[in-house]
Structures are given as C-alpha cells and as structure tokens.
Design a protein around this motif. Structure first.
Motif, PDB file in Angstrom:
ATOM      1  N   GLU A  99      -3.232  -8.020  -6.055  1.00  0.00           N
ATOM      2  CA  GLU A  99      -4.389  -8.852  -6.376  1.00  0.00           C
ATOM      3  C   GLU A  99      -4.052 -10.325  -6.203  1.00  0.00           C
ATOM      4  O   GLU A  99      -4.845 -11.103  -5.664  1.00  0.00           O
ATOM      5  CB  GLU A  99      -4.859  -8.587  -7.808  1.00  0.00           C
ATOM      6  CG  GLU A  99      -6.097  -9.364  -8.194  1.00  0.00           C
ATOM      7  CD  GLU A  99      -6.579  -9.033  -9.595  1.00  0.00           C
ATOM      8  OE1 GLU A  99      -7.617  -9.567 -10.005  1.00  0.00           O
ATOM      9  OE2 GLU A  99      -5.902  -8.246 -10.302  1.00  0.00           O
ATOM     10  N   LEU A 143      -5.786  -2.669  -2.104  1.00  0.00           N
ATOM     11  CA  LEU A 143      -5.055  -1.397  -2.069  1.00  0.00           C
ATOM     12  C   LEU A 143      -5.982  -0.232  -1.755  1.00  0.00           C
ATOM     13  O   LEU A 143      -7.162  -0.290  -1.996  1.00  0.00           O
ATOM     14  CB  LEU A 143      -4.363  -1.179  -3.432  1.00  0.00           C
ATOM     15  CG  LEU A 143      -3.298  -2.219  -3.817  1.00  0.00           C
ATOM     16  CD1 LEU A 143      -2.748  -1.913  -5.202  1.00  0.00           C
ATOM     17  CD2 LEU A 143      -2.170  -2.234  -2.782  1.00  0.00           C
ATOM     18  N   ARG A 190       1.928   2.310  -9.844  1.00  0.00           N
ATOM     19  CA  ARG A 190       0.820   1.362  -9.976  1.00  0.00           C
ATOM     20  C   ARG A 190       1.280  -0.050 -10.293  1.00  0.00           C
ATOM     21  O   ARG A 190       0.460  -0.928 -10.530  1.00  0.00           O
ATOM     22  CB  ARG A 190      -0.134   1.841 -11.083  1.00  0.00           C
ATOM     23  CG  ARG A 190      -0.748   3.216 -10.814  1.00  0.00           C
ATOM     24  CD  ARG A 190      -1.692   3.616 -11.931  1.00  0.00           C
ATOM     25  NE  ARG A 190      -2.307   4.916 -11.662  1.00  0.00           N
ATOM     26  CZ  ARG A 190      -3.168   5.514 -12.470  1.00  0.00           C
ATOM     27  NH1 ARG A 190      -3.503   4.927 -13.621  1.00  0.00           N
ATOM     28  NH2 ARG A 190      -3.679   6.687 -12.157  1.00  0.00           N
ATOM     29  N   ARG A 220       0.817  -1.221   0.000  1.00  0.00           N
ATOM     30  CA  ARG A 220       0.000   0.000   0.000  1.00  0.00           C
ATOM     31  C   ARG A 220       0.846   1.265   0.000  1.00  0.00           C
ATOM     32  O   ARG A 220       0.382   2.321  -0.426  1.00  0.00           O
ATOM     33  CB  ARG A 220      -0.937   0.003   1.213  1.00  0.00           C
ATOM     34  CG  ARG A 220      -2.001  -1.094   1.160  1.00  0.00           C
ATOM     35  CD  ARG A 220      -3.016  -0.939   2.300  1.00  0.00           C
ATOM     36  NE  ARG A 220      -3.856  -2.128   2.347  1.00  0.00           N
ATOM     37  CZ  ARG A 220      -3.713  -3.120   3.217  1.00  0.00           C
ATOM     38  NH1 ARG A 220      -2.752  -3.047   4.130  1.00  0.00           N
ATOM     39  NH2 ARG A 220      -4.513  -4.158   3.196  1.00  0.00           N
ATOM     40  N   ALA A 232      -0.177  -3.284  -8.339  1.00  0.00           N
ATOM     41  CA  ALA A 232      -1.571  -3.762  -8.375  1.00  0.00           C
ATOM     42  C   ALA A 232      -1.693  -5.245  -8.716  1.00  0.00           C
ATOM     43  O   ALA A 232      -2.421  -5.971  -8.029  1.00  0.00           O
ATOM     44  CB  ALA A 232      -2.384  -2.911  -9.338  1.00  0.00           C
TER      45      ALA A 232
END
Length: 385
Positions: A379, A385, A372, A367, A375
């Motif tokens: 997942e 996040l 990006r 976090r 991500a």
C-alpha cells in the motif's frame, strides 16, 4: 508476470509442458508461476519466457509500468513530450533568434544530471524536451561548434537513461542512436563507446542477448585501442562496458566469464576518478552494485550481498542507491527473509521513490511473497496485490 505468461501461452495453444521445456523448468514450476506463487525475478528467465511465448520481455513485465500514484504517475505522463522531442531529431530547426548562451545550456544540462541522480524523474522528464530543442537550435546555429554538439549528445544520453528506466525502450534506442551519430561527427571514440554501452543495456532489457554482446564487443574493441592515452574517462567507459558484460554473462549462467569481466572492471578502478568519470559514474560503488546484480542473475541470494560486504555505497547518487536497494530486496526475498526484504524496499523508496515505483520487479516481489505481511508495504508503494 506469470498471469500474463499464462494468458499468452493459452492464446498460442501451447501446453505448460512445452513452454516449461523451452525455458528449462518443470510444468509444476510454470503452473506456480502462472498462479503467482513462483517469483520470476531474473532478467534471463524473463527473456527465456518471452522468447518461448513469442513476445517482448516488456510485454511480460508490463512496461511502461508507472502506477498512477503521486510519484510514478507524473513521470509516465511526461513521456509524450519526450517522445515528440526525440522524434524531432533530424528535422529542420525552426528559425528563431539566437539560441541561449552556451554557458546557460551547460548549467541546464548539469541541473538535469542532478535531477537524474536524485531520482527527481518527473521534473527531469518535464525539463528535457525544451533542453533538447534549445541544444539542437544551438547546434544548427553553430554547425561546426564542438561544444553544442557535445552538450546535445550528453542531453540525449540523459534522455535515453530516463526513458529506458520507464520501460520506453523504443525511445531510449532513438536517443542512443542519435548519440552515436553525434559522437561519430565529433570524432569522439570514447563517446561512441559510451553510446554502445547504452545500446547494450537496451538490448539486454529487450532480451536481445546476441545484439547486446555485439555492442559490448564493439565498445571494448574501440576502447582497448585508447587505453594507452591514460585518459580516466576512457578507462571509465572501458570499465563500465565490462560491468555490463558481467551482468550479461551472469544471465547466461556463465560464472567464470562474469567474474572475469568484474575483475577487468576492478582493475580499471586504479585508472579512474569518480569525479571525472563523466556519463558512466564509474567507480567502486558502480563495481559493487553490478557485482550484486550479476550474482543475482547467476541465481544467488544472500551470497550476492556478501560479495560486497564492507564496501561503502553512501557516495552513490540516491537513484543508484534505490536501484541497488531493489536488488538487495531480491536477495532477501529469495532467501525467505521477507521482513528484511520489505525493509530494503522501504529504504530504497526513501532514497528514490521514482526508481522503486516505476520498476516492474517490485510488484512481482510483493505479489509473490508468502503471507500477509506485505500488505502495508504494498500500500505504501502503490502496488495493488
């Protein structure tokens, strides 16, 4: 973690300046932490923040912290059964037929240890309650028997390790206290010292540094007197206590003391054999992963990994390699090597998914990472996040 700290600070009516001063940081640092832009990945800083805000470290970390995915969820859903089994300690054992044979109980305990080493924690959590009940029954059936009580102590040790990793520190303390009681009844000082190692780690997890130090001092004092026996298991316990002490001193920022404990542990390696290290698993691999962990507590990044360059860790159990993989990711993230850090987390997940998906710092790493690119990994690991 920063958001939880911010909410608690506001509830107490404290300013950022007051809390920042208490933890030795600037108000801008705390503002970034509360906004999720500043990573908090040292246990010592978690402890300092918790102390300044009047909460437990677990409350800041959000533990027990299992996510309801296919890996972490079942482990945490098994906690109530473990809690009931531990709360039955000291209660009368229901009258039943003869308990299972000792040999069968010994095999079940060995299987439980293998489940722990392979990070099959959900299976382990489901099997431990019945094993504890059967071992208590065997101990009650033969109250003077050494082996049933010893097996029960070892099963409780396994239970304490598991629930500690799940953030259920109160349950881990119950199990560790029962281990110490059984060790005293068995007049087994090495087992008593091993229980002190457990209690020291628990104290560190909850920010009780003085109590952790007291446990370690008591454990080392008791094993010092036993070293002349040339018993490899005694040396393994002594070395493990020094490893935990190295991490504790690292969290205090005391590099010289931390290094001294690591040197003592390294000297113990000559007197031990990983095959006979028993409950501690003490060996070169354990020395290496604690060396990195202590260096991370001292604030190092890639230098922590350089300390053990060339050490072969392939012989470590999968669960231990996974936990070390999280430390390797911490070092990479600190150095700004986000891609490498993500790779370490994925490798750790392959080694022991339960370890990664129940560890509170994994979410913090992802976090607070820039960009990006995290991500897909988040997942994959079930981190929102």
């Amino acid at each position: 973690m920063g958001q939880r700290a911010g909410r608690q600070r506001e509830a107490l009516g404290l300013t950022r300046g007051e809390v920042a001063e208490a933890v030795g940081r600037s108000p801008d640092w705390l503002r970034a932490a509360e906004a999720g832009r500043q990573r908090i990945d040292r246990q010592a800083m978690v402890d300092a923040l918790a102390d300044a805000l009047g909460v437990s470290p677990g409350e800041l970390l959000g533990v027990p912290c299992g996510r309801e995915d296919g890996v972490a969820g079942p482990v945490h859903r098994a906690l109530p059964g473990l809690r009931r089994a531990l709360l039955r300690s000291g209660l009368p054992v229901p009258a039943t037929a003869d308990p299972p044979p000792i040999e069968a109980l010994r095999r079940r305990l060995a299987a439980a240890s293998r489940l722990r080493d392979s990070a099959a924690w959900a299976d382990l959590a489901l099997k431990l309650p019945a094993l504890l009940d059967d071992l208590r029954g065997a101990t009650a059936h033969d109250p003077t028997g050494v082996e049933p009580a010893g097996l029960l102590a070892d099963a409780l040790h396994e239970t304490s390790l598991l629930v500690k990793r799940l953030g259920a520190y109160d349950l881990a303390a119950l199990a560790a206290a029962e281990v110490r009681h059984l060790a005293a009844a068995l007049d087994d000082p090495a087992r008593s010292a091993s229980a002190l190692w457990l209690q020291a780690e628990l104290a560190l997890c909850t920010g009780a540094v003085a109590e952790a130090s007291g446990c370690l001092e008591a454990g080392l004092a008791s094993t010092d007197a036993l070293l002349g026996r040339a018993d490899p298991q005694v040396w393994a316990v002594w070395g493990t206590l020094h490893l935990v002490a190295a991490v504790l001193e690292g969290g205090r920022g005391l590099q010289a003391q931390s290094s001294a404990h690591l040197a003592e542990a390294a000297a113990a390696l000559a007197h031990t054999d990983p095959v006979t290290a028993g409950r501690t698993g003490f060996g070169v691999g354990e020395w290496a992963v604690h060396t990195v962990h202590a260096a991370l507590e001292l604030g190092e990044d890639l230098g922590a990994l350089a300390r053990i360059e060339g050490v072969d860790l392939s012989g470590l159990p999968a669960a231990r390699r996974a936990r070390h993989g999280i430390d390797r990711a911490r070092a990479q993230f600190r150095a700004g090597e986000v891609t490498a850090g993500l790779g370490e987390l994925l490798a750790a997940d392959r080694a022991g998914a339960a370890v990664v998906r129940t560890h509170p710092l994994v979410g913090e790493l992802l976090r607070t990472a820039p960009g990006r690119t995290v991500a897909p990994t988040a997942e994959r690991l079930g981190v929102r996040l």
